[in-house]
Write a protein that holds these residues in place. Structure first.
Motif, PDB file in Angstrom:
ATOM      1  N   HIS A  32       0.949  -1.047   0.055  1.00 11.81           N
ATOM      2  CA  HIS A  32       0.030  -0.064  -0.024  1.00 11.81           C
ATOM      3  C   HIS A  32       0.904   1.091   0.032  1.00 11.81           C
ATOM      4  CE1 HIS A  32      -3.325  -2.767   1.590  1.00 11.81           C
ATOM      5  NE2 HIS A  32      -3.600  -2.375   0.382  1.00 11.81           N
ATOM      6  N   GLY A  33       2.136   1.146  -0.201  1.00  7.85           N
ATOM      7  CA  GLY A  33       2.957   2.199  -0.420  1.00  7.85           C
ATOM      8  C   GLY A  33       3.447   2.994   0.950  1.00  7.85           C
ATOM      9  N   ASP A  34       3.120   2.284   2.057  1.00 13.06           N
ATOM     10  CA  ASP A  34       3.494   2.974   3.507  1.00 13.06           C
ATOM     11  C   ASP A  34       4.998   2.696   3.702  1.00 13.06           C
ATOM     12  OD1 ASP A  34       0.821   3.898   4.179  1.00 13.06           O
ATOM     13  OD2 ASP A  34       0.295   1.850   4.685  1.00 13.06           O
ATOM     14  N   ARG A  35       5.530   3.427   4.576  1.00 13.63           N
ATOM     15  CA  ARG A  35       6.965   3.385   5.197  1.00 13.63           C
ATOM     16  C   ARG A  35       6.779   2.353   6.256  1.00 13.63           C
ATOM     17  NH1 ARG A  35       6.443   8.838   4.026  1.00 13.63           N
ATOM     18  NH2 ARG A  35       5.583   9.156   6.040  1.00 13.63           N
ATOM     19  N   VAL A  36       7.675   1.262   6.174  1.00 15.65           N
ATOM     20  CA  VAL A  36       7.767   0.352   7.129  1.00 15.65           C
ATOM     21  C   VAL A  36       9.154   0.486   8.063  1.00 15.65           C
ATOM     22  CG1 VAL A  36       7.747  -2.015   7.702  1.00 15.65           C
ATOM     23  CG2 VAL A  36       6.355  -1.074   5.805  1.00 15.65           C
ATOM     24  N   GLY A  37       9.073   0.623   9.151  1.00 12.40           N
ATOM     25  CA  GLY A  37      10.320   0.411  10.293  1.00 12.40           C
ATOM     26  C   GLY A  37      10.265  -0.693  11.230  1.00 12.40           C
ATOM     27  N   ALA A  38      11.243  -1.041  11.873  1.00  9.87           N
ATOM     28  CA  ALA A  38      11.087  -1.994  13.178  1.00  9.87           C
ATOM     29  C   ALA A  38      11.990  -1.931  14.094  1.00  9.87           C
ATOM     30  CB  ALA A  38      11.460  -3.445  12.240  1.00  9.87           C
TER      31      ALA A  38
END
Length: 307
Positions: free
Chosen positions: A128-134
């Motif tokens: 969905h084009g979101d930024r992902v971090g962890a």
């Protein structure tokens, strides 16, 4: 243990497959009505924004209007031009990969279930084009992966998760100063997240009402949270036989006829589970319960598929 046993140690390829499956998973209903950010996530219609993100392979269900026909004709394979809309958001994954997660009486290790579930969530967010971090919770400390979007960033995240899951068990890590779940939650709070989607993948074994709950309160005030609690049936009820429990420092024998000790333990586990459920319910947050005895994808799909 064999490193090639995917029930024990997840591989980047295995997590990559899970992330692809995540494209078919929706974190909308029934979770949308349970979270304080209902309606704040951007539309599912993608590819019509202003900021170009990347070229990637076309997958069934993608918007055909975004196909790059020049690249498709040149390569002989369908490619998609991916754009990010202005109102996308950050997806934060708190993944518990401490030695306590290296356990299963059958099926997959808790650490593997957590890794796969995180990969599924990351794949859905990336789609969905979101930024992902962890934020990865390990025995040696807290590892932070910055918010990024795109397939390269997704693969880097999955590789890091696999790397840390493959280091388990870490018996050499000092017991004193070992990160707790509260430490991981505090790390999320310190990041100053706002209007983000946060996922917590853990067994919540060291969930503390006074510490962890206050941080969940803080995160829930400005963000949407989904808790994914991973447990093994053996943790809730010991088998009716003599067993020995221990770690590097202590060893305890629990006899099958010691009904009082067994009852106290089971009461403690049930009370802790109830406290966690009530806390999430108070904020109308989703709390999903996964078991080591079933496939991670099948469990999540059964919980999130449309009615």
């Amino acid at each position: 243990m064999k490193k090639d046993d995917l029930r024990v140690y997840p591989s980047p390829q295995q997590l990559g497959e899970m992330s692809l499956r995540g494209r078919n998973l929706s974190w909308q209903p029934p979770y949308q009505k349970l979270t304080p950010l209902t309606g704040k996530h951007r539309s599912k219609q993608r590819g019509r924004g202003l900021d170009f993100v990347e070229l990637r392979h076309y997958y069934a269900g993608d918007d055909v209007r975004c196909i790059d026909w020049k690249v498709t004709q040149r390569t002989g394979q369908p490619y998609l031009r991916v754009y990010a809309e202005e109102n996308d958001k950050n997806i934060a994954l708190l993944i518990d990969l401490r030695t306590t997660m290296f356990f299963a009486s059958d099926g997959q290790m808790k650490s593997v279930v957590a890794s796969e579930a995180a990969a599924i969530a990351a794949g859905a967010a990336n789609h969905h084009g979101d930024r992902v971090g962890a934020v990865i919770l390990t025995d040696d400390g807290i590892v932070t992966l910055p918010f990024r979007r795109g397939e390269k960033a997704l693969f880097a995240l999955l590789s890091a998760v696999s790397e840390h899951a493959n280091k388990l068990p870490n018996w050499e890590a000092p017991q004193k100063g070992k990160p707790t779940l509260a430490d991981g939650l505090q790390h999320l709070v310190d990041m100053g997240l706002k209007e983000s989607q946060c996922f917590i993948f853990s067994d919540f074994n060291d969930y503390n009402k006074q510490q962890a709950s206050s941080m969940i309160d803080t995160l829930a005030h400005r963000n949407s949270l989904v808790g994914v609690c991973i447990t093994d049936p053996l943790e809730a009820q010991f088998p009716q036989q003599n067993i020995v429990l221990g770690n590097n420092d202590y060893q305890v024998e629990l006899k099958k006829d010691d009904k009082e000790s067994r009852a106290r333990f089971e009461h403690y586990i049930q009370q802790q589970k109830l406290d966690l459920q009530q806390h999430f319910l108070r904020h109308r947050l989703a709390l999903l319960n996964l078991t080591t005895h079933q496939n991670a994808w099948e469990q999540l799909w059964s919980m999130t598929r449309p009615a």
